[in-house]
Each structure stands twice: as C-alpha cells, then as structure tokens.
Design a protein around this motif. Structure first.
Motif, mmCIF file in Angstrom:
data_model
loop_
_atom_site.group_PDB
_atom_site.id
_atom_site.type_symbol
_atom_site.label_atom_id
_atom_site.label_comp_id
_atom_site.label_asym_id
_atom_site.label_seq_id
_atom_site.Cartn_x
_atom_site.Cartn_y
_atom_site.Cartn_z
ATOM 1 N N LYS A 153 0.800 -1.223 0.000
ATOM 2 C CA LYS A 153 0.000 0.000 0.000
ATOM 3 C C LYS A 153 0.838 1.280 0.000
ATOM 4 N N GLY A 154 2.122 1.174 0.376
ATOM 5 C CA GLY A 154 2.927 2.362 0.552
ATOM 6 C C GLY A 154 3.440 2.967 -0.749
ATOM 7 N N ASP A 155 3.685 4.271 -0.724
ATOM 8 C CA ASP A 155 4.347 4.951 -1.838
ATOM 9 C C ASP A 155 5.864 4.779 -1.762
ATOM 10 N N TYR A 156 6.318 4.193 -0.658
ATOM 11 C CA TYR A 156 7.741 3.900 -0.479
ATOM 12 C C TYR A 156 7.865 2.433 -0.060
ATOM 13 N N LEU A 157 8.801 1.726 -0.676
ATOM 14 C CA LEU A 157 8.993 0.304 -0.396
ATOM 15 C C LEU A 157 10.395 0.069 0.146
ATOM 16 N N VAL A 158 10.474 -0.619 1.268
ATOM 17 C CA VAL A 158 11.760 -1.049 1.822
ATOM 18 C C VAL A 158 11.866 -2.547 1.592
ATOM 19 N N VAL A 159 12.945 -2.958 0.946
ATOM 20 C CA VAL A 159 13.159 -4.375 0.637
ATOM 21 C C VAL A 159 14.294 -4.910 1.493
ATOM 22 N N ILE A 160 14.048 -6.029 2.180
ATOM 23 C CA ILE A 160 15.096 -6.701 2.942
ATOM 24 C C ILE A 160 15.036 -8.193 2.655
ATOM 25 N N ASP A 161 16.109 -8.895 2.953
ATOM 26 C CA ASP A 161 16.116 -10.347 2.819
ATOM 27 C C ASP A 161 15.526 -10.987 4.066
ATOM 28 N N ALA A 162 15.203 -12.271 3.973
ATOM 29 C CA ALA A 162 14.564 -12.977 5.084
ATOM 30 C C ALA A 162 15.512 -13.244 6.239
ATOM 31 N N ASP A 163 16.809 -12.990 6.056
ATOM 32 C CA ASP A 163 17.761 -13.145 7.154
ATOM 33 C C ASP A 163 18.215 -11.806 7.705
ATOM 34 N N SER A 164 17.674 -10.703 7.194
ATOM 35 C CA SER A 164 18.104 -9.372 7.610
ATOM 36 C C SER A 164 17.461 -8.968 8.933
ATOM 37 N N LEU A 165 18.286 -8.552 9.873
ATOM 38 C CA LEU A 165 17.798 -8.011 11.145
ATOM 39 C C LEU A 165 18.097 -6.524 11.142
ATOM 40 N N LEU A 166 17.071 -5.698 11.148
ATOM 41 C CA LEU A 166 17.257 -4.254 11.047
ATOM 42 C C LEU A 166 17.552 -3.631 12.408
ATOM 43 N N GLN A 167 18.499 -2.693 12.409
ATOM 44 C CA GLN A 167 18.681 -1.841 13.582
ATOM 45 C C GLN A 167 17.396 -1.042 13.801
ATOM 46 N N PRO A 168 17.057 -0.699 15.039
ATOM 47 C CA PRO A 168 15.798 0.018 15.302
ATOM 48 C C PRO A 168 15.613 1.294 14.475
ATOM 49 N N ASP A 169 16.702 2.006 14.164
ATOM 50 C CA ASP A 169 16.571 3.263 13.421
ATOM 51 C C ASP A 169 16.824 3.105 11.926
ATOM 52 N N ALA A 170 16.954 1.873 11.413
ATOM 53 C CA ALA A 170 17.369 1.659 10.019
ATOM 54 C C ALA A 170 16.396 2.275 9.015
ATOM 55 N N VAL A 171 15.100 2.015 9.179
ATOM 56 C CA VAL A 171 14.124 2.547 8.224
ATOM 57 C C VAL A 171 14.059 4.073 8.328
ATOM 58 N N THR A 172 14.168 4.602 9.532
ATOM 59 C CA THR A 172 14.174 6.057 9.715
ATOM 60 C C THR A 172 15.356 6.682 8.985
ATOM 61 N N GLN A 173 16.528 6.059 9.093
ATOM 62 C CA GLN A 173 17.710 6.571 8.397
ATOM 63 C C GLN A 173 17.524 6.520 6.884
ATOM 64 N N LEU A 174 17.032 5.394 6.382
ATOM 65 C CA LEU A 174 16.807 5.270 4.942
ATOM 66 C C LEU A 174 15.823 6.311 4.424
ATOM 67 N N MET A 175 14.707 6.463 5.121
ATOM 68 C CA MET A 175 13.667 7.368 4.643
ATOM 69 C C MET A 175 14.074 8.830 4.775
ATOM 70 N N THR A 176 14.846 9.155 5.809
ATOM 71 C CA THR A 176 15.338 10.530 5.943
ATOM 72 C C THR A 176 16.186 10.903 4.742
ATOM 73 N N THR A 177 17.095 10.009 4.348
ATOM 74 C CA THR A 177 17.956 10.272 3.200
ATOM 75 C C THR A 177 17.160 10.280 1.896
ATOM 76 N N LEU A 178 16.223 9.339 1.743
ATOM 77 C CA LEU A 178 15.434 9.261 0.515
ATOM 78 C C LEU A 178 14.626 10.536 0.286
ATOM 79 N N LEU A 179 14.087 11.100 1.364
ATOM 80 C CA LEU A 179 13.249 12.290 1.230
ATOM 81 C C LEU A 179 14.059 13.582 1.139
ATOM 82 N N GLU A 180 15.360 13.491 1.437
ATOM 83 C CA GLU A 180 16.209 14.687 1.341
ATOM 84 C C GLU A 180 16.370 15.158 -0.092
ATOM 85 N N ASN A 181 16.302 14.243 -1.041
ATOM 86 C CA ASN A 181 16.550 14.586 -2.436
ATOM 87 C C ASN A 181 15.465 13.960 -3.305
#
Length: 406
Positions: free
Chosen positions: A130-158
């Motif tokens: 449903k989202g206008d933004y998609l985050v793709v990870i592998d089934a073995d990926s463990l994300l740091q708590p701030d990982a999506v926030t960091q990605l989206m902050t950078t993505l929206l900067e430009n």
C-alpha cells in the motif's frame, strides 16, 4: 620483455590504484558526513512504508527477521511477506507470524505457486503493498531500530533519489569464512560505496538486503527484472537510465547471514560477478551517454574484468615458470606496497565500523589472510562468471535453498 613487465605492473598495480581511490574517497566521505548536520524524520513526518520480505525456504531465519521489525522506531509501516514456492514450511510459518504479531505488526502474506526468482516475487509483492515507499530486505536481515528512519530521511532529502541502500554487517562469525566476510563487508564493500558516492555521485549497486525505493521510480523503470541474475544491480542502472539517482546511507544498518561453506560463497560471488557483467553489457552505451561519474563506474567494471583475465593468465605463467623452469621473478616492492595499502584500507574500515559492528582486536590478526582471500575470491568468481555468461547467456535467476551459515 616490455609486454611482460607491463602486464605485471597492471596485475599488481591495479589493486594498488583502486585501494588508493577507495581509501581517499572513503575518508573524504566520512569527514563530509561527520560535518553534515542531519535531522531525522519525526513520527509526524513519516510517510507510510511497505516493507517487502521475499523468501524461499527461509523457515530458519524468518522469525528473527519479523521480530526485528517489531522493534523499529519508525511508526507508519506494513510488512509484506512473500513466499516464492518454498518446499519447506515457510508459508505455514508466515501465516503463524501474521497471527502472532497481529496486535503489533500489519502483516500481509502472499504465496506464489511457481518459483520464478526474487525479482518476480518482489514485483508480485509490490502489487499488494500500500505504501508509496517500499523497503526491501532479505529474510535473514535483522534491522537496527533506526534503520528505516535513516533510509527514509535520506530518501526524502533529495527528490531525485529513486533508491537508498543501507549498510549490511555480518552476524554469523563462528567460522573463519564468516569472519573474513565480516572484514570484507566493513573494510571493502562499505568503503567502496562511500568512495563511489562521494567521488562519482553514484554507486555501482544498491544492496538487495536493505534498500528503500520510491514507488514512482520503481513504476517508471518497470519494477524488478526477472530475466537477470542480480536484480539489485540491474534495477540500479535502469534507474540511472531513467535519470533517477541511487544513494548510500551507512547509518542504516542491518545484520545479515553469509555463506560459511566455500562452495556456497563461490556460487554467491559468481552470481554477483555475472550480474555485474550482464549490467555492463546491457548498459555499454552508458560509457558515452551517462553522466561522467557513472561512466567511471562502468569503466572500472571493464578494467576489473580485464584484470581478472590477465591475472589468471599470469598465474598460469608463473606456475609454469616455477615448476618447469624453476625460475620466478616478481616485483617485491609492488607487492609490499599492495599489501600495505590493503592493510591501511582494512584499518580504516575497522575503525569506522568497530563500535556498530562489534569488532574485536583479534580480528586484526586476520588481515594477511583477508587480503589474499578478497582478491582470490574475486578473481575466481569473475573468471567463472565470464565463462558462464558466454556458455549460457540466457540463464535466468530462480531461487534455491540458500547457504545462510546455519
């Protein structure tokens, strides 16, 4: 004689040259990032994100991956689990996880009846996301708590960013092969991406284990390509062709599993090398049409493949000299310089990632082994990829049970 000397200088000099480029670019990138002010997205500013996890026979890793998503600082997201015709109990596990986390995570499951590979699975998952933004990870990926926030902050900067990729760190370190790959990820892959982003404004590829996409950019390039071996390299360059940019955000960290058997590692690296070769051939016109930074990345890929071929020929010639002529001459000064620069490169990567990657000083003892491992693995996989491409150029990517080191 002059041709032999020229070949020796290239075979030994190329690793020296690229090490200097990586070290210089990586250092300037870190200095620039350290001086740069950065304000992370707040909960009120967060757009809705769909996190896609494609899986094929991932019942051993999926539980931990979903659990890590429950601990994200990011507030507005859903999880789309995609089972690509697994032969184990991955699909049943997905249904169990959806019920288990029903109060905390919005999980949507998708079962595909035919195994057509990761790219096809992602395309199907994107259709129900449903989202206008998609985050793709592998089934073995463990994300740091701030990982999506960091990605989206950078993505929206430009607004020109179509994709932003994060920094993978190896978490299985019980074997020598696992620890060597840990060093590779922090001392080579991370440093190369930092250098590429700083010096060229582009990166060779996003990392399929952690990457955020703008749906608008995905739609414009037609989604992921099921006909290639490495969907992440391919989609990076199709975005470039459509005037989108791809960025690297090392503060977005995920923990991954890597192969712990040599056969599994070589198969993985051959696939990576072949994917790079496919993209190079597909984007050959980019050598004179793309921006200069991207032209440089393509040219480096050509030189890298030439280096692999000439190095393989040189090793055969050196072996012949040693065993049949009992004579072997190498430029010791160049070899010392190469090993010294590689040691410096590792030290920089070690220092930069020591805290976040939980590195210990005994890892320094692996530096000599790591240097030999890195160049030999890349040499073998590159030669194998070139051979496989010319033998079977139409080969498509489907999934097999992965070597996760478990």
């Amino acid at each position: 004689m002059w041709l032999k000397n020229l070949n020796t200088i290239f075979v030994v000099g190329y690793p020296i040259f690229v090490s200097i480029i990586w070290i210089t670019g990586g250092l300037f990138s870190s200095f620039y990032r350290h001086r740069q002010s950065r304000k992370l997205l707040t909960a009120d500013e967060e757009p809705f994100v769909s996190i896609l996890i494609p899986a094929h026979n991932e019942s051993d890793t999926l539980v931990a991956a979903v659990k890590s998503l429950a601990g994200l600082q990011y507030q507005h997201y859903e999880v789309v689990l995609i089972d690509d015709c697994s032969t184990d109990n991955t699909w049943e596990l997905m249904e169990t996880l959806a019920k288990q986390w029903a109060g905390q995570l919005a999980i949507h499951n998708l079962h595909l009846p035919i195994n057509q590979g990761k790219a096809s699975a992602l395309n199907q998952g994107a259709k129900i996301a449903k989202g206008d933004y998609l985050v793709v990870i592998d089934a073995d990926s463990l994300l740091q708590p701030d990982a999506v926030t960091q990605l989206m902050t950078t993505l929206l900067e430009n607004p020109n960013y179509g994709a932003v990729t994060g920094k993978p760190i190896v978490r299985n370190r019980s074997t020598l092969l696992g620890r060597l790959q840990l060093l590779e990820y922090v001392a080579v892959i991370d440093l190369i991406k930092k250098a590429q982003a700083y010096l060229t404004g582009s990166i060779t590829t996003v990392s399929g284990v952690i990457v955020a996409f703008r749906r608008e950019a995905l739609n414009e390039v037609g989604g992921w390509n099921p006909a290639v071996m490495t969907e992440d390299i391919d989609i990076t360059w199709r975005m470039y062709r459509n005037k989108w940019q791809a960025a690297y955000e090392p503060r977005a960290v995920c923990w991954i599993l890597v192969p712990e058997r040599l056969r599994g590692l070589l198969k993985q690296r051959q696939r990576w090398s072949r994917g790079g070769l496919e993209v190079l051939i597909t984007n050959r016109r980019g050598l004179y049409l793309n921006p200069w930074g991207q032209r440089g990345l393509l040219l480096e890929s050509i030189v890298s493949n030439c280096w692999a071929i000439l190095t393989a020929i040189s090793l055969v010639a050196y072996a012949f000299q040693l065993f049949f002529l009992h004579n072997l001459s190498l430029d010791g000064n160049l070899l010392i310089l190469m090993f010294t620069l590689n040691a410096i490169q590792f030290t920089i990567g070690f220092i930069a990632s020591q805290e976040i990657a939980q590195l210990t000083l005994p890892e320094l003892l692996l530096v000599p082994v790591y240097i030999l491992y890195y160049w030999l693995i890349n040499l073998v996989s590159c030669i194998a990829a070139i051979s496989s491409y010319f033998v079977d150029p139409q080969r498509r990517g489907t999934w097999r049970s992965p070597d996760r080191g478990l």
